[in-house]
Write an enzyme that holds these catalytic residues in place. Sequence first.
Site, short mmCIF file in Angstrom:
data_model
loop_
_atom_site.label_atom_id
_atom_site.label_comp_id
_atom_site.label_asym_id
_atom_site.label_seq_id
_atom_site.Cartn_x
_atom_site.Cartn_y
_atom_site.Cartn_z
N ASN A 9 0.82 -1.65 0.09
CA ASN A 9 0.26 0.25 0.33
C ASN A 9 0.98 1.35 -0.06
O ASN A 9 1.40 1.64 0.98
CB ASN A 9 -0.97 -0.23 1.48
CG ASN A 9 -1.89 1.13 1.66
OD1 ASN A 9 -1.79 2.14 0.51
ND2 ASN A 9 -2.18 1.45 2.45
N LYS A 11 -0.13 4.49 0.04
CA LYS A 11 -0.14 5.47 0.20
C LYS A 11 -0.24 6.86 -0.47
O LYS A 11 -0.03 6.65 -1.06
CB LYS A 11 0.33 5.87 1.77
CG LYS A 11 0.34 4.12 2.80
CD LYS A 11 -0.19 4.43 4.08
CE LYS A 11 -0.11 3.34 4.69
NZ LYS A 11 -0.12 3.58 6.23
N HIS A 94 -9.27 1.33 5.37
CA HIS A 94 -7.81 1.29 6.12
C HIS A 94 -8.41 2.60 7.14
O HIS A 94 -9.26 3.48 7.10
CB HIS A 94 -6.28 2.48 5.21
CG HIS A 94 -5.57 2.02 4.80
ND1 HIS A 94 -5.44 2.73 6.33
CD2 HIS A 94 -4.49 0.92 5.44
CE1 HIS A 94 -3.66 2.23 6.16
NE2 HIS A 94 -3.31 1.82 5.93
N GLU A 166 -5.01 -5.15 10.02
CA GLU A 166 -4.17 -3.67 10.50
C GLU A 166 -4.42 -3.49 11.83
O GLU A 166 -5.24 -2.86 12.28
CB GLU A 166 -4.57 -3.21 9.79
CG GLU A 166 -3.83 -3.92 8.29
CD GLU A 166 -3.35 -2.60 7.02
OE1 GLU A 166 -2.66 -2.68 7.14
OE2 GLU A 166 -3.74 -1.92 7.13
N GLY A 172 3.47 2.46 11.18
CA GLY A 172 4.07 3.13 10.85
C GLY A 172 4.47 3.59 12.34
O GLY A 172 5.38 4.65 12.41
N SER A 212 3.74 -2.52 10.74
CA SER A 212 4.64 -2.41 10.38
C SER A 212 5.83 -4.27 9.75
O SER A 212 6.67 -4.45 10.87
CB SER A 212 5.08 -2.20 12.21
OG SER A 212 5.32 -0.94 12.24
P1 13P Z 1 3.51 0.12 7.91
O1 13P Z 1 4.34 -0.86 6.96
O2 13P Z 1 4.08 1.24 6.89
O3 13P Z 1 2.97 -0.12 9.44
O4 13P Z 1 1.94 0.40 6.85
C1 13P Z 1 0.80 -0.71 7.29
C2 13P Z 1 0.06 -0.21 6.66
O5 13P Z 1 -0.58 0.74 6.87
C3 13P Z 1 -0.65 -0.95 5.12
O6 13P Z 1 -2.13 -0.57 4.51
#
Ligand code: 13P
Length: 249
Positions: A9, A11, A94, A166, A172, A212
Amino acid sequence: MRKNIVAGNWKMHKTNTETVALLNEIMAQLKTPNCEVIFAPTFVNLKTAVDTVKGHHITVAAQNMHQAEGGAFTGEIAANMLTDIGVNTVILGHSERRAYFHETDALLENKVNTALKHNMRVIFCFGEELKDRQNNNHFNVVEYQLRDALFALEKKDWANIVLAYEPVWAIGTGETATPEQAQEMHLFIRELIAKVYGNDVADNVSILYGGSVKPDNAKEIFSKPDVDGGLIGGASLKANDFLAIVNAF
Ligand code: 13P
């Protein structure tokens, strides 16, 4: 049988030029993976991404879409705009959409229905916040997110649903659910689906973990029996990290 999936993803990262460069860098080194590989770049780069991965076994997904068929919704994207350019998979729910754009389970139910109507596959994200886990309420929160958005679906619809657990506190933050915490929740989810839809649906739905995931923890997380892959944020933006995660299968 359910399939293993590693999805990036991206983003709100990567320009059009950077999207092509990163895809080419990854494709140059991608051996035949033991999982489906998905990339979700931002809307303006989807068509470019579809063209770039042509001929490779790679899926391009959208990060969101609107629930309406079309109309006066300035700035929004409809399902048929995605399918028309060859994007047939969409991430919905999300936690960043829920937190910053006020997406509710009721709205997400609408979005899921629209996507399925267009024969799209949905990667449905959900997960508890830190306070829920601290209050030992995480199973409840997850159960209601799934019930409110997905449990009016018909059994056949589940062929086009992928789940992505998630936990918000792990996104993050560098904080990861332990492989045991991920497995415990994934098993809970699969058993819940078995109760509502039966074992065949539960056994066939892929449940991804997100939060993460990095090259150094992917193998252990993916080794858990109810973890069928990952939804990767930060580490999907670097070719070598993403490839290492794909190769963890
Ligand atoms: P990270 O891998 O940066 O923690 O993000 C996970 C995420 O939100 C995937 O959609």
